[in-house]
Design a protein around this motif. Structure first.
Motif, PDB file in Angstrom:
ATOM      1  N   UNK A   4       0.961  -1.444   0.068  1.00 37.58           N
ATOM      2  CA  UNK A   4      -0.449  -0.026  -0.376  1.00 37.58           C
ATOM      3  C   UNK A   4       1.203   1.594  -0.105  1.00 37.58           C
ATOM      4  N   UNK A   5       0.480   1.653  -0.775  1.00 33.80           N
ATOM      5  CA  UNK A   5       1.593   3.300  -0.601  1.00 33.80           C
ATOM      6  C   UNK A   5       1.465   3.872   0.462  1.00 33.80           C
ATOM      7  N   UNK A  37      10.289  -4.661  -1.530  1.00 35.78           N
ATOM      8  CA  UNK A  37       9.813  -4.554  -3.047  1.00 35.78           C
ATOM      9  C   UNK A  37       8.973  -3.674  -3.356  1.00 35.78           C
ATOM     10  N   UNK A  38       9.339  -3.604  -4.333  1.00 40.45           N
ATOM     11  CA  UNK A  38       8.477  -2.105  -5.315  1.00 40.45           C
ATOM     12  C   UNK A  38       7.329  -2.799  -6.430  1.00 40.45           C
ATOM     13  N   UNK A  39       6.416  -2.194  -6.194  1.00 33.37           N
ATOM     14  CA  UNK A  39       4.849  -2.560  -6.613  1.00 33.37           C
ATOM     15  C   UNK A  39       5.206  -1.535  -7.823  1.00 33.37           C
ATOM     16  N   UNK A  40       5.026  -2.290  -9.602  1.00 34.14           N
ATOM     17  CA  UNK A  40       5.290  -1.839 -10.608  1.00 34.14           C
ATOM     18  C   UNK A  40       3.539  -0.986 -10.551  1.00 34.14           C
ATOM     19  N   UNK A  41       2.692  -0.909  -9.669  1.00 29.64           N
ATOM     20  CA  UNK A  41       1.147  -1.342 -10.740  1.00 29.64           C
ATOM     21  C   UNK A  41       1.214   0.421  -9.889  1.00 29.64           C
ATOM     22  N   UNK A  42       1.167   1.141 -10.760  1.00 29.51           N
ATOM     23  CA  UNK A  42       0.971   3.007 -10.818  1.00 29.51           C
ATOM     24  C   UNK A  42      -0.496   3.180 -10.451  1.00 29.51           C
ATOM     25  N   UNK A  43      -0.818   4.339  -9.335  1.00 30.44           N
ATOM     26  CA  UNK A  43      -1.991   4.967  -9.316  1.00 30.44           C
ATOM     27  C   UNK A  43      -2.330   6.377  -9.040  1.00 30.44           C
ATOM     28  N   UNK A  50       5.039   1.923  -6.259  1.00 30.01           N
ATOM     29  CA  UNK A  50       5.662   2.559  -4.926  1.00 30.01           C
ATOM     30  C   UNK A  50       6.968   1.298  -4.646  1.00 30.01           C
ATOM     31  N   UNK A  51       8.362   1.641  -3.980  1.00 24.37           N
ATOM     32  CA  UNK A  51       8.765   1.181  -3.173  1.00 24.37           C
ATOM     33  C   UNK A  51       8.754   1.341  -1.823  1.00 24.37           C
ATOM     34  N   UNK A  52       8.988   0.264  -0.741  1.00 25.59           N
ATOM     35  CA  UNK A  52       8.983  -0.439   0.338  1.00 25.59           C
ATOM     36  C   UNK A  52       9.204  -1.221   0.877  1.00 25.59           C
ATOM     37  N   UNK A  53       9.687  -0.755   2.309  1.00 20.67           N
ATOM     38  CA  UNK A  53      10.894  -2.124   2.777  1.00 20.67           C
ATOM     39  C   UNK A  53       9.462  -2.646   4.025  1.00 20.67           C
ATOM     40  N   UNK A  54      10.094  -4.186   4.447  1.00 21.58           N
ATOM     41  CA  UNK A  54       9.248  -4.420   5.164  1.00 21.58           C
ATOM     42  C   UNK A  54       9.081  -4.280   6.546  1.00 21.58           C
ATOM     43  N   UNK A  55       8.989  -3.596   6.800  1.00 23.51           N
ATOM     44  CA  UNK A  55       9.034  -3.653   8.688  1.00 23.51           C
ATOM     45  C   UNK A  55       7.873  -3.931   9.470  1.00 23.51           C
ATOM     46  N   UNK A  56       7.144  -4.492   8.896  1.00 28.73           N
ATOM     47  CA  UNK A  56       5.661  -4.371  10.180  1.00 28.73           C
ATOM     48  C   UNK A  56       5.781  -6.009  10.511  1.00 28.73           C
ATOM     49  N   UNK A  57       6.747  -6.509   9.980  1.00 27.21           N
ATOM     50  CA  UNK A  57       6.515  -8.207  10.038  1.00 27.21           C
ATOM     51  C   UNK A  57       7.982  -8.950   9.494  1.00 27.21           C
ATOM     52  N   UNK A  58       8.495 -10.136  10.718  1.00 25.92           N
ATOM     53  CA  UNK A  58      10.388 -10.335  10.799  1.00 25.92           C
ATOM     54  C   UNK A  58       9.443 -11.319   9.008  1.00 25.92           C
ATOM     55  N   UNK A  59       8.677 -12.262   8.601  1.00 25.12           N
ATOM     56  CA  UNK A  59       8.377 -12.264   7.431  1.00 25.12           C
ATOM     57  C   UNK A  59       7.445 -11.839   6.088  1.00 25.12           C
ATOM     58  N   UNK A  84      10.720   7.275  -0.887  1.00 25.47           N
ATOM     59  CA  UNK A  84      10.003   7.918  -0.219  1.00 25.47           C
ATOM     60  C   UNK A  84       9.621   9.389  -1.115  1.00 25.47           C
ATOM     61  N   UNK A  85      10.401   9.945  -1.744  1.00 25.65           N
ATOM     62  CA  UNK A  85      10.608  10.635  -3.389  1.00 25.65           C
ATOM     63  C   UNK A  85      10.684  10.744  -3.842  1.00 25.65           C
ATOM     64  N   UNK A  86      10.377  11.546  -5.098  1.00 27.32           N
ATOM     65  CA  UNK A  86      10.035  10.854  -6.044  1.00 27.32           C
ATOM     66  C   UNK A  86      10.958  11.186  -7.138  1.00 27.32           C
ATOM     67  N   UNK A  87      12.748  11.325  -6.355  1.00 25.89           N
ATOM     68  CA  UNK A  87      13.769  11.386  -7.600  1.00 25.89           C
ATOM     69  C   UNK A  87      14.105  10.204  -8.143  1.00 25.89           C
TER      70      UNK A  87
END
Length: 370
Positions: A4-5, A37-43, A50-59, A84-87
């Motif tokens: 999720x973005x 993980x990179x989600x290539x789905x645009x919105x 969006x590219x996000x890091x797994x923070x909430x769970x161990x796996x 988190x930027x658009x760079x």
């Protein structure tokens, strides 16, 4: 898991209230805490995904449609802030196959993605300093958002206590009247698209209701003055009218679609899917009390009972004639309205602080990353 973005990598059950992945995880990637993980789905707002890091769970397991990776020779916290930027968008723009978008996904080869080059500080110490500073800002935003959540729970608690607790006694000592006996209410006319003009009198529509305020500055729907003050003059809004959106909205958003008309909003003509309310006796019914009554679970329950089976709020005058509301003494109505307004103002103030902090961080990100 899904990306999720807004919330990052999150359990599908938590995000969708159900599992949308297949039962077999044989063809899924296994992520460990700290992996990206990179989600290539645009919105909207995220034209390159969006590219996000797994923070909430161990796996967690993710679809093979995602591009997954583990950071090396770079501070992981810095990398999370960078994404988190658009760079990094311009790097993706260069490798995305032009015109090839499959089912909402950008067509990006994995090898091309990993061959993109990004400008980052060479010194890991500098990376750490940048990420730690931005983490402090994030912590402040998180604290404000948690504070807002607490205030929202307090608001719901008082709505429950004031309007619903000890219902049997309230029925005995308070009036319980049909809405059509104590208010004048009216739904807007069905103004057609061909009647819209570029100037004249503003037309009220569902999108103008934003968090219990009317936002009309950017409206592009007008009706000519001749029609507004002619055949539609009895639909012109008066200062102090209680306005609601009554169609095409989900129940959970209805509370935000209630607002009073202010002098600055006028002239304003009602339109379809909107209603207005006036008290027939200001010494008997306070409209601010009615505004809060509309936000109770009791009101929603009664509406859905009348609508029988509808998943959305789509109601009008014919439905409201069956509705009764609880009427305490006028001085108590006024106290209830004022008390709930204070809680709402406090939540709005926190909202403003969150918005300013996010704008502050956005400005920092633009300056800190090339």
């Amino acid at each position: 898991m899904t990306i999720s973005a807004q919330y990052g990598l999150i359990d599908q059950k938590e995000y969708f209230n159900k599992i949308v992945a297949s039962k077999s995880l044989a063809n899924y990637y296994l992520l460990k805490k700290g992996d990206f993980a990179y989600n290539k789905s645009y919105s909207t707002g995220y034209p390159y995904g969006t590219i996000k890091r797994l923070n909430k769970y161990d796996k967690g397991a993710v679809s093979t449609l995602y591009i997954c990776f583990k950071p090396r020779n770079i501070d992981s916290n810095f990398l999370e802030q960078y994404f988190e930027t658009d760079k990094w968008y311009k790097k993706i723009y260069k490798i995305a196959v032009e015109g090839a978008r499959n089912h909402g996904l950008l067509n990006i080869a994995i090898s091309d993605f990993f061959n993109t080059k990004h400008y980052i500080p060479k010194s890991k110490d500098e990376q750490i300093k940048i990420s730690k500073f931005l983490e402090i800002v994030d912590e402040k935003i998180d604290l404000l958002e948690k504070k807002k959540e607490i205030k929202l729970k307090i608001k719901e608690y008082y709505i429950q206590q004031i309007f619903l607790e000890d219902w049997d006694n309230k029925i005995k000592f308070y009036d319980y009247k049909p809405l059509n006996e104590i208010t004048f209410y009216q739904e807007g006319p069905g103004v057609r698209n061909y009647q819209y003009t570029n100037k004249g009198v503003k037309l009220l529509n569902v999108g103008n209701f934003v968090k219990n305020k009317l936002i009309l500055e950017n409206t592009d729907r007008y009706i000519s003055k001749e029609e507004a003050y002619g055949k539609y003059k009895h639909f012109l809004v008066d200062e102090g009218d209680l306005l609601i959106a009554c169609s095409g909205i989900k129940a959970e958003y209805f509370n935000e679609k209630i607002a009073f008309a202010e002098k600055k909003d006028l002239p304003l003509c009602m339109n379809t899917s909107t209603m207005r309310f006036k008290s027939l006796d200001d010494n008997y019914l306070n409209l601010n009390y009615l505004k809060w009554y509309f936000q109770t679970p009791l009101f929603k329950k009664e509406i859905f009972r009348i609508l029988t089976g509808s998943a959305q709020f789509n109601f009008g005058p014919t439905h409201l004639k069956y509705l009764k509301i609880l009427i305490p003494p006028l001085d108590y109505q006024i106290k209830i309205g004022n008390f709930m307004d204070l809680i709402k103002e406090n939540i709005d103030y926190i909202d403003i602080k969150i918005k300013l902090m996010k704008q502050f961080k956005k400005g920092l990100l633009q300056k800190m990353f090339v």
